[in-house]
Write an enzyme that holds these catalytic residues in place. Structure first.
Site, PDB file in Angstrom:
ATOM      1  N   ASP A  94     114.638 123.102  70.703  1.00  0.00           N
ATOM      2  CA  ASP A  94     115.574 123.503  69.651  1.00  0.00           C
ATOM      3  C   ASP A  94     115.904 124.997  69.687  1.00  0.00           C
ATOM      4  OD1 ASP A  94     113.117 124.496  68.938  1.00  0.00           O
ATOM      5  OD2 ASP A  94     113.108 123.667  66.913  1.00  0.00           O
ATOM      6  N   CYS A  97     111.530 126.949  71.811  1.00  0.00           N
ATOM      7  CA  CYS A  97     110.483 126.348  72.635  1.00  0.00           C
ATOM      8  C   CYS A  97     109.453 127.363  73.129  1.00  0.00           C
ATOM      9  CB  CYS A  97     111.085 125.562  73.789  1.00  0.00           C
ATOM     10  SG  CYS A  97     112.029 126.535  74.989  1.00  0.00           S
ATOM     11  N   HIS A 203     113.539 125.519  79.590  1.00  0.00           N
ATOM     12  CA  HIS A 203     112.572 125.052  78.588  1.00  0.00           C
ATOM     13  C   HIS A 203     111.155 125.505  78.927  1.00  0.00           C
ATOM     14  CE1 HIS A 203     111.411 122.484  75.260  1.00  0.00           C
ATOM     15  NE2 HIS A 203     110.485 121.899  76.017  1.00  0.00           N
TER      16      HIS A 203
END
Length: 226
Positions: A94, A97, A203
């Site tokens: 979101d 991370c 990520h």
């Protein structure tokens, strides 16, 4: 007019007390959780001790891979995780991370990411000269932007995190040319290690040895936290 001034003063006083209480709550969270959950057993570090790392250069995100490159990078990262018997605790993608993954390493829960972000931004503000040279924009604009929930962390915030928490941050990455990056805290000996996986520029997740996940525990609830 006198009545208006009185109300403004009361609002200001109330806001100040609320802010002070928030600060005290944050301190209590940090102290209690750190005492209970911040001790790492070093298992991941021992497993990856033979890997060679590259020097870390703090930088902001300037490149996001296209779908094809991102897919190849993710496949490469999964192969490395499997080869070294490591497991990712997946955190929400979101925009928080990096901070969620650090929270999981510090507190065994990703849910304290707001506190982690706040502490890192404070480090950026308080020690401007350490980081300003790596930021190709107006520095105040940078750290104010980074204070916002959902703003992606970068390699500058990783260095600030290492410095703030006195931790060596170790990244198992999807980079083609190297799988391992270490971020060392400046001017201090690291007291702990945080292990993250890094799907490059996409990520972060929290990283553990596979066998440790069979006995993974969750923080005890504190009535004053919930």
């Amino acid at each position: 007019m006198a009545h208006t001034t009185l109300v403004e003063g009361e609002c200001s006083s109330s806001t100040s007390l609320s802010s002070q209480q928030e600060i005290e709550d944050d301190r209590m969270i940090a102290v209690v959780l750190s005492e209970e959950y911040a001790q790492l057993d070093g298992a991941v570090g021992r497993r990856l001790a033979s890997l060679s790392s590259i020097p870390h250069v703090p930088r902001i995100n300037t490149y996001i891979p296209d779908l094809n490159d991102a897919t190849l990078d993710h496949h490469r990262l999964l192969q490395r995780l499997n080869a070294h018997g490591l497991y990712e605790v997946k955190v929400s993608g979101d925009g928080n991370c990096q901070f969620r993954a650090l929270s999981d390493q510090m507190f065994r829960s990703p849910e304290y990411h707001k506190h982690v972000r706040k502490e890192i931004v404070k480090q950026l503000k308080d020690f401007r000269t350490l980081y300003e040279g790596y930021v190709p924009m107006q520095y105040k604009r940078y750290y104010k932007k980074m204070a916002k929930a959902g703003e992606w962390g970068d390699h500058v915030t990783l260095q600030a995190a290492a410095d703030k928490f006195g931790a060596k941050i170790c990244l198992l990455t999807s980079f083609r040319d190297t799988c391992f990056v270490e971020i060392i805290p400046r001017n201090q000996t690291p007291q702990k290690e945080f292990w993250l996986s890094f799907w490059s520029e996409v990520h972060y997740n929290s990283l553990y040895e596979l066998r440790d996940m069979q006995v993974r525990y969750k923080p005890k609830k504190k009535h004053w936290l919930f």
